[in-house]
Write a protein that holds these residues in place. Structure first.
Motif, PDB file in Angstrom:
ATOM      1  N   GLY A  72      -0.214  46.196  51.375  1.00  0.00           N
ATOM      2  CA  GLY A  72       0.010  47.593  51.705  1.00  0.00           C
ATOM      3  C   GLY A  72      -1.097  48.273  52.476  1.00  0.00           C
ATOM      4  N   LEU A  73      -2.142  47.552  52.834  1.00  0.00           N
ATOM      5  CA  LEU A  73      -3.276  48.166  53.527  1.00  0.00           C
ATOM      6  C   LEU A  73      -3.235  47.857  55.019  1.00  0.00           C
ATOM      7  N   ALA A  74      -3.332  48.897  55.842  1.00  0.00           N
ATOM      8  CA  ALA A  74      -3.414  48.710  57.294  1.00  0.00           C
ATOM      9  C   ALA A  74      -4.727  47.998  57.630  1.00  0.00           C
ATOM     10  N   ALA A  75      -4.732  47.224  58.708  1.00  0.00           N
ATOM     11  CA  ALA A  75      -5.908  46.408  59.013  1.00  0.00           C
ATOM     12  C   ALA A  75      -5.934  46.012  60.474  1.00  0.00           C
ATOM     13  N   LYS A  76      -7.118  45.589  60.918  1.00  0.00           N
ATOM     14  CA  LYS A  76      -7.200  44.876  62.183  1.00  0.00           C
ATOM     15  C   LYS A  76      -6.479  43.540  61.985  1.00  0.00           C
ATOM     16  N   PRO A  77      -5.755  43.050  62.972  1.00  0.00           N
ATOM     17  CA  PRO A  77      -4.999  41.795  62.798  1.00  0.00           C
ATOM     18  C   PRO A  77      -5.890  40.555  62.888  1.00  0.00           C
ATOM     19  N   CYS A  78      -6.836  40.488  61.956  1.00  0.00           N
ATOM     20  CA  CYS A  78      -7.767  39.359  61.885  1.00  0.00           C
ATOM     21  C   CYS A  78      -8.064  39.095  60.419  1.00  0.00           C
ATOM     22  N   LEU A  79      -7.788  37.883  59.952  1.00  0.00           N
ATOM     23  CA  LEU A  79      -7.975  37.554  58.547  1.00  0.00           C
ATOM     24  C   LEU A  79      -9.429  37.230  58.254  1.00  0.00           C
ATOM     25  N   ASP A  80      -9.947  37.813  57.164  1.00  0.00           N
ATOM     26  CA  ASP A  80     -11.281  37.466  56.677  1.00  0.00           C
ATOM     27  C   ASP A  80     -11.138  36.478  55.536  1.00  0.00           C
ATOM     28  N   LEU A  81     -11.795  35.333  55.672  1.00  0.00           N
ATOM     29  CA  LEU A  81     -11.808  34.307  54.634  1.00  0.00           C
ATOM     30  C   LEU A  81     -13.230  34.161  54.125  1.00  0.00           C
ATOM     31  N   LEU A  82     -13.367  33.987  52.821  1.00  0.00           N
ATOM     32  CA  LEU A  82     -14.665  33.851  52.176  1.00  0.00           C
ATOM     33  C   LEU A  82     -14.801  32.433  51.649  1.00  0.00           C
ATOM     34  N   LEU A  83     -15.644  31.646  52.303  1.00  0.00           N
ATOM     35  CA  LEU A  83     -15.886  30.265  51.907  1.00  0.00           C
ATOM     36  C   LEU A  83     -17.241  30.178  51.220  1.00  0.00           C
ATOM     37  N   VAL A  84     -17.249  29.671  49.996  1.00  0.00           N
ATOM     38  CA  VAL A  84     -18.490  29.491  49.246  1.00  0.00           C
ATOM     39  C   VAL A  84     -18.818  28.005  49.202  1.00  0.00           C
ATOM     40  N   VAL A  85     -20.044  27.684  49.635  1.00  0.00           N
ATOM     41  CA  VAL A  85     -20.519  26.296  49.657  1.00  0.00           C
ATOM     42  C   VAL A  85     -21.833  26.215  48.878  1.00  0.00           C
ATOM     43  N   ALA A  86     -22.337  25.013  48.700  1.00  0.00           N
ATOM     44  CA  ALA A  86     -23.575  24.831  47.939  1.00  0.00           C
ATOM     45  C   ALA A  86     -24.753  25.498  48.622  1.00  0.00           C
ATOM     46  N   ASP A  87     -24.806  25.443  49.954  1.00  0.00           N
ATOM     47  CA  ASP A  87     -25.924  26.024  50.708  1.00  0.00           C
ATOM     48  C   ASP A  87     -25.436  26.321  52.121  1.00  0.00           C
ATOM     49  N   SER A  88     -25.178  27.584  52.405  1.00  0.00           N
ATOM     50  CA  SER A  88     -24.649  27.937  53.725  1.00  0.00           C
ATOM     51  C   SER A  88     -25.652  27.672  54.844  1.00  0.00           C
ATOM     52  N   ALA A  89     -26.947  27.640  54.513  1.00  0.00           N
ATOM     53  CA  ALA A  89     -27.964  27.346  55.521  1.00  0.00           C
ATOM     54  C   ALA A  89     -27.962  25.878  55.932  1.00  0.00           C
ATOM     55  N   ASP A  90     -27.411  25.016  55.101  1.00  0.00           N
ATOM     56  CA  ASP A  90     -27.347  23.580  55.379  1.00  0.00           C
ATOM     57  C   ASP A  90     -26.121  23.299  56.249  1.00  0.00           C
ATOM     58  N   GLU A  91     -26.205  23.711  57.507  1.00  0.00           N
ATOM     59  CA  GLU A  91     -25.051  23.630  58.399  1.00  0.00           C
ATOM     60  C   GLU A  91     -24.554  22.206  58.592  1.00  0.00           C
ATOM     61  N   VAL A  92     -25.457  21.248  58.572  1.00  0.00           N
ATOM     62  CA  VAL A  92     -25.048  19.864  58.811  1.00  0.00           C
ATOM     63  C   VAL A  92     -24.076  19.382  57.741  1.00  0.00           C
ATOM     64  N   ALA A  93     -24.075  20.043  56.583  1.00  0.00           N
ATOM     65  CA  ALA A  93     -23.217  19.615  55.482  1.00  0.00           C
ATOM     66  C   ALA A  93     -21.766  20.030  55.659  1.00  0.00           C
ATOM     67  N   TYR A  94     -21.507  20.974  56.576  1.00  0.00           N
ATOM     68  CA  TYR A  94     -20.120  21.423  56.729  1.00  0.00           C
ATOM     69  C   TYR A  94     -19.712  21.800  58.151  1.00  0.00           C
ATOM     70  N   VAL A  95     -20.648  22.277  58.980  1.00  0.00           N
ATOM     71  CA  VAL A  95     -20.263  22.754  60.308  1.00  0.00           C
ATOM     72  C   VAL A  95     -19.718  21.642  61.208  1.00  0.00           C
ATOM     73  N   PRO A  96     -20.358  20.463  61.291  1.00  0.00           N
ATOM     74  CA  PRO A  96     -19.814  19.428  62.181  1.00  0.00           C
ATOM     75  C   PRO A  96     -18.368  19.046  61.863  1.00  0.00           C
TER      76      PRO A  96
END
Length: 201
Positions: A72-96
């Protein structure tokens, strides 16, 4: 191409990687706010399946947050997703692995909870990545839940967003900053409600 298939600006976006996506969220300086779309929950489930398929047990939790997650809430047509990982700074663990699946890293904010934002290969999303235990995780969920449970809060937030959408902005971040007052107010309400154990009004 629909608005859900076009690039857009991550909700913060101070430290952008590569091409600056800022202009895509503004049309002639205006922010496009649309009525709730029944496709949004379906699109979240689609992205959730894709992300869990790519990352497996590296996904500690994955939530639909932001305005598109609130019925029921108006919004910009862009979905926000919240991903929780062990360490977001450790990009090599998930970004590639995410990049191999078509996602692209567009924002890196080491000074703000080691926040990362990726864009998806099809659906217009902001994939926010934080480390387990980060305070911002609870804040994003708290705001979503308060807006979901409180019709009055939804109405006030919608009114502010629609009023701000009538303004012309140089940057989408200026629009986001202009919402700080109402968001702080809503989070204060949500915190008081949670801590006091009161029911919905």
């Amino acid at each position: 191409m629909s608005s859900l298939e076009t690039p857009s600006l991550p909700s913060r976006g101070e430290k952008v990687i590569g091409a600056d996506p800022r202009s895509h969220h503004l049309v002639n300086g205006r922010v496009h706010i649309c009525d709730p779309d029944p496709k949004w929950p379906y699109l979240f489930r689609q992205e959730e399946g894709r992300l869990r398929g790519v990352l497996g047990d590296r996904v500690l939790s994955l939530d639909h947050v932001g305005s598109t997650s609130v019925p029921g809430l108006a919004a910009k047509p862009c979905l926000d997703l919240l991903l929780v990982v062990a360490d977001s700074a450790d990009e090599v663990a998930y970004v590639p692995d995410l990049e191999a699946a078509g996602y692209s890293l567009v924002v890196r904010e080491p000074d703000w909870y080691e926040h990362r934002v990726l864009k998806g290969p099809g659906v217009n999303i902001n994939l926010h990545v934080f480390t387990e235990g980060c305070a911002e995780i609870d804040r994003m969920r708290l705001l979503r839940d308060h807006l979901t449970e409180d019709a009055g809060a939804r109405e006030r937030y919608t009114a502010v967003k629609r009023e701000l959408a009538e303004h012309t902005w140089d940057r989408i971040q200026d629009y986001a900053d202009a919402k700080t007052g109402i968001i702080t107010e809503l989070l204060d309400e949500a915190g008081a409600r949670r801590d006091g154990g009161t029911g919905a009004g």
